[in-house]
Motif scaffolding. Structure first.
Motif, PDB file in Angstrom:
ATOM      1  N   ALA A  15      -8.965  -3.445   4.839  1.00 28.23           N
ATOM      2  CA  ALA A  15      -7.586  -2.966   4.789  1.00 28.23           C
ATOM      3  C   ALA A  15      -7.471  -1.655   5.559  1.00 28.23           C
ATOM      4  O   ALA A  15      -8.460  -0.951   5.764  1.00 28.23           O
ATOM      5  CB  ALA A  15      -7.144  -2.768   3.340  1.00 28.23           C
ATOM      6  N   PHE A  34     -16.319  -7.846   1.497  1.00 25.60           N
ATOM      7  CA  PHE A  34     -15.415  -6.705   1.511  1.00 25.60           C
ATOM      8  C   PHE A  34     -14.026  -7.112   1.987  1.00 25.60           C
ATOM      9  O   PHE A  34     -13.878  -7.871   2.938  1.00 25.60           O
ATOM     10  CB  PHE A  34     -15.964  -5.603   2.422  1.00 25.60           C
ATOM     11  CG  PHE A  34     -17.101  -4.839   1.815  1.00 25.60           C
ATOM     12  CD1 PHE A  34     -16.854  -3.801   0.935  1.00 25.60           C
ATOM     13  CD2 PHE A  34     -18.416  -5.176   2.095  1.00 25.60           C
ATOM     14  CE1 PHE A  34     -17.893  -3.102   0.352  1.00 25.60           C
ATOM     15  CE2 PHE A  34     -19.467  -4.491   1.523  1.00 25.60           C
ATOM     16  CZ  PHE A  34     -19.204  -3.451   0.640  1.00 25.60           C
ATOM     17  N   TYR A  35     -13.017  -6.596   1.286  1.00 25.54           N
ATOM     18  CA  TYR A  35     -11.630  -6.814   1.662  1.00 25.54           C
ATOM     19  C   TYR A  35     -11.243  -5.722   2.649  1.00 25.54           C
ATOM     20  O   TYR A  35     -11.194  -4.541   2.299  1.00 25.54           O
ATOM     21  CB  TYR A  35     -10.742  -6.749   0.415  1.00 25.54           C
ATOM     22  CG  TYR A  35      -9.297  -7.063   0.656  1.00 25.54           C
ATOM     23  CD1 TYR A  35      -8.868  -8.382   0.801  1.00 25.54           C
ATOM     24  CD2 TYR A  35      -8.348  -6.055   0.718  1.00 25.54           C
ATOM     25  CE1 TYR A  35      -7.540  -8.681   1.006  1.00 25.54           C
ATOM     26  CE2 TYR A  35      -7.011  -6.338   0.929  1.00 25.54           C
ATOM     27  CZ  TYR A  35      -6.611  -7.656   1.075  1.00 25.54           C
ATOM     28  OH  TYR A  35      -5.289  -7.943   1.280  1.00 25.54           O
TER      29      TYR A  35
END
Length: 220
Positions: free
Chosen positions: A9, A6-7
């Motif tokens: 942000a 997962f990125y």
């Protein structure tokens, strides 16, 4: 989902249309989380918890008092489905995917293109904890432990450091100079966090002022 990298942000939701489908207790939790980040929340549900009704009555959210319909996601930034109707949840997900927008169907990882971590939030400080959906119970335990360890003193230090960001940007010519300035305060002695735990904000302000003087350009 455990194999998905997962990125991570942080999203700016201020003024953005955020849709929550489902008026139950989970929907309430998601609405409150979006409101805390200044999202423009639209609730879609035939019925809703009393707390959600109150939010609609006071104008904090818009409530479309009806079932979800295709097209409800137009001009929407983020959608969260929190219903117990599988067909509705799938419909929300498919509509969002066709629009290439952010969507989360609560507790159904295959119908999510983002997940919601557990959040510890104190003032400007926010710490996210994710187990990639493997164990919300474990994330909850970690959240409690982090909240106990990293609370108000850290948040207050963030506020104090933010007060001199403008000075640093105008005075210190490079990113490395600014990095060294802030790290010298955060990691220096005496420890500013311990001073704040002891209630001595004056001493922390003095540390920051000393660091500013040490980094002032030499005058002829």
């Amino acid at each position: 989902m455990l194999d998905t990298p997962f990125y991570i942000a942080c999203l700016k939701l201020t003024g953005r249309r955020c849709v929550v489908v489902g008026g139950g207790s989970i929907g309430l939790e998601k609405v409150e989380g979006l409101l805390a980040c200044d999202g423009r929340v639209v609730l879609i549900a035939p019925q809703a918890e009393p707390e959600l009704e109150a939010l609609a009555q006071e104008g904090s959210i818009e409530w479309l008092r009806r079932p979800y319909e295709t097209g409800d996601l137009e001009a929407t930034f983020i959608a969260i489905a929190a219903t117990n109707d599988t067909d509705v949840n799938i419909g929300v997900y498919n509509d969002a995917e066709r629009r290439a927008m952010l969507v989360n169907v609560v507790d159904v990882p295959p119908l999510c293109n983002f997940i919601l971590p557990a959040i510890v939030r104190t003032g400007p400080l926010a710490i996210a904890i994710s187990t990639a959906g493997a164990s919300p119970a474990l994330a909850k335990r970690i959240k409690a432990e982090i909240a106990e360890s990293f609370g108000e003193p850290y948040a207050r230090l963030a506020v104090l450091l933010n007060e001199v960001r403008g000075w640093a940007k105008g005075t210190l010519p490079t990113y490395q100079d600014r990095k060294a300035f802030f790290e010298a305060i955060v990691n220096g002695e005496p420890d500013p966090v311990e001073l704040l735990r002891a209630g001595d904000e004056t001493a922390v302000r003095a540390l920051i002022a000393d660091a500013q003087r040490a980094h002032e350009p030499a005058t002829a």
